[in-house]
Scaffold this motif. Structure first.
Motif, short mmCIF file in Angstrom:
data_model
loop_
_atom_site.label_atom_id
_atom_site.label_comp_id
_atom_site.label_asym_id
_atom_site.label_seq_id
_atom_site.Cartn_x
_atom_site.Cartn_y
_atom_site.Cartn_z
N SER A 6 0.82 -1.21 0.00
CA SER A 6 0.00 0.00 0.00
C SER A 6 0.86 1.27 0.00
CB SER A 6 -0.95 0.01 1.20
OG SER A 6 -0.21 0.01 2.40
N SER A 7 2.12 1.16 0.42
CA SER A 7 3.00 2.33 0.42
C SER A 7 3.88 2.37 -0.83
CB SER A 7 3.88 2.34 1.67
OG SER A 7 4.75 1.23 1.68
N TYR A 8 3.62 1.49 -1.76
CA TYR A 8 4.40 1.44 -3.00
C TYR A 8 4.21 2.73 -3.79
CZ TYR A 8 5.82 0.12 -7.71
OH TYR A 8 6.40 0.09 -8.94
N GLN A 9 5.33 3.28 -4.26
CA GLN A 9 5.31 4.49 -5.09
C GLN A 9 5.61 4.07 -6.53
OE1 GLN A 9 4.52 7.64 -3.92
NE2 GLN A 9 4.01 6.45 -2.12
N PRO A 10 4.62 4.07 -7.42
CA PRO A 10 4.86 3.65 -8.81
C PRO A 10 6.00 4.47 -9.44
CG PRO A 10 2.52 3.92 -8.42
CD PRO A 10 3.23 4.47 -7.20
N ILE A 11 6.78 3.82 -10.28
CA ILE A 11 7.88 4.51 -10.95
C ILE A 11 7.42 5.03 -12.30
CG2 ILE A 11 9.58 3.09 -9.73
CD1 ILE A 11 10.10 1.73 -12.52
N ASN A 12 8.23 5.88 -12.89
CA ASN A 12 7.95 6.46 -14.20
C ASN A 12 7.83 5.35 -15.25
OD1 ASN A 12 9.26 7.38 -16.91
ND2 ASN A 12 8.50 9.25 -15.95
N CYS A 13 6.88 5.48 -16.14
CA CYS A 13 6.62 4.47 -17.18
C CYS A 13 7.83 4.28 -18.11
CB CYS A 13 5.40 4.84 -18.01
SG CYS A 13 3.86 4.70 -17.09
N GLU A 14 8.54 5.36 -18.43
CA GLU A 14 9.71 5.24 -19.30
C GLU A 14 10.81 4.42 -18.64
OE1 GLU A 14 11.11 8.94 -21.01
OE2 GLU A 14 9.04 9.66 -21.19
N PHE A 15 10.98 4.61 -17.33
CA PHE A 15 12.00 3.83 -16.61
C PHE A 15 11.56 2.37 -16.54
CE2 PHE A 15 14.64 2.40 -13.08
CZ PHE A 15 15.86 2.98 -13.40
N HIS A 16 10.27 2.14 -16.34
CA HIS A 16 9.72 0.78 -16.33
C HIS A 16 9.99 0.11 -17.68
CE1 HIS A 16 6.79 -2.48 -16.15
NE2 HIS A 16 6.79 -2.31 -14.83
N ASP A 17 9.79 0.84 -18.77
CA ASP A 17 10.07 0.31 -20.10
C ASP A 17 11.55 -0.06 -20.25
OD1 ASP A 17 7.41 0.66 -20.76
OD2 ASP A 17 7.75 2.49 -21.93
N LEU A 18 12.43 0.77 -19.71
CA LEU A 18 13.86 0.49 -19.74
C LEU A 18 14.17 -0.84 -19.03
CD1 LEU A 18 16.81 1.62 -20.27
CD2 LEU A 18 16.68 2.45 -17.93
N LEU A 19 13.51 -1.08 -17.91
CA LEU A 19 13.71 -2.33 -17.18
C LEU A 19 13.24 -3.52 -18.01
CD1 LEU A 19 12.50 -1.22 -13.64
CD2 LEU A 19 14.86 -1.39 -14.48
N GLU A 20 12.14 -3.35 -18.72
CA GLU A 20 11.62 -4.42 -19.59
C GLU A 20 12.64 -4.74 -20.70
OE1 GLU A 20 8.94 -6.26 -19.38
OE2 GLU A 20 7.63 -5.20 -17.99
N VAL A 21 13.27 -3.71 -21.25
CA VAL A 21 14.29 -3.92 -22.28
C VAL A 21 15.45 -4.73 -21.71
CG1 VAL A 21 16.02 -2.76 -23.72
CG2 VAL A 21 13.67 -1.92 -23.66
N HIS A 22 15.90 -4.37 -20.51
CA HIS A 22 16.98 -5.11 -19.86
C HIS A 22 16.58 -6.57 -19.64
CE1 HIS A 22 20.22 -2.27 -18.97
NE2 HIS A 22 19.28 -1.35 -18.81
N ALA A 23 15.36 -6.80 -19.22
CA ALA A 23 14.89 -8.18 -18.98
C ALA A 23 14.86 -8.97 -20.28
CB ALA A 23 13.52 -8.16 -18.31
#
Length: 83
Positions: A6-23
């Protein structure tokens, strides 16, 4: 982890996309993050998965560790704070 979903702070979508590329690429990355005590940690690992669970987003690393995305500081020089 001491934080609750419940205290999770969503991250920026562009950074999330970067993580997906790394994965997808499965190449080792330099991953800096804050642990449950707030101390900065550094790993050289492959991001093996990026997924959502119980209202928060996570990444799994080849080290066997799982991080909530809001624990991240930077991945391969890309700083979360810059997004």
């Amino acid at each position: 982890m001491t934080a609750t979903p419940s205290s999770y702070q969503p991250i920026n979508c562009e950074f999330h996309d970067l993580l997906e590329v790394h994965a997808t690429r499965r190449k080792p990355a330099r991953i800096a993050f804050r642990d449950a005590d707030g101390a900065e940690q550094l790993r050289n690992a492959v991001i093996t998965d990026v997924y959502a669970k119980a209202g928060a987003d996570y990444l799994a690393m080849s080290t066997g560790e799982t991080l909530r995305l809001d624990q991240l500081i930077e991945v391969d020089g890309a700083k979360l704070a810059d997004y």
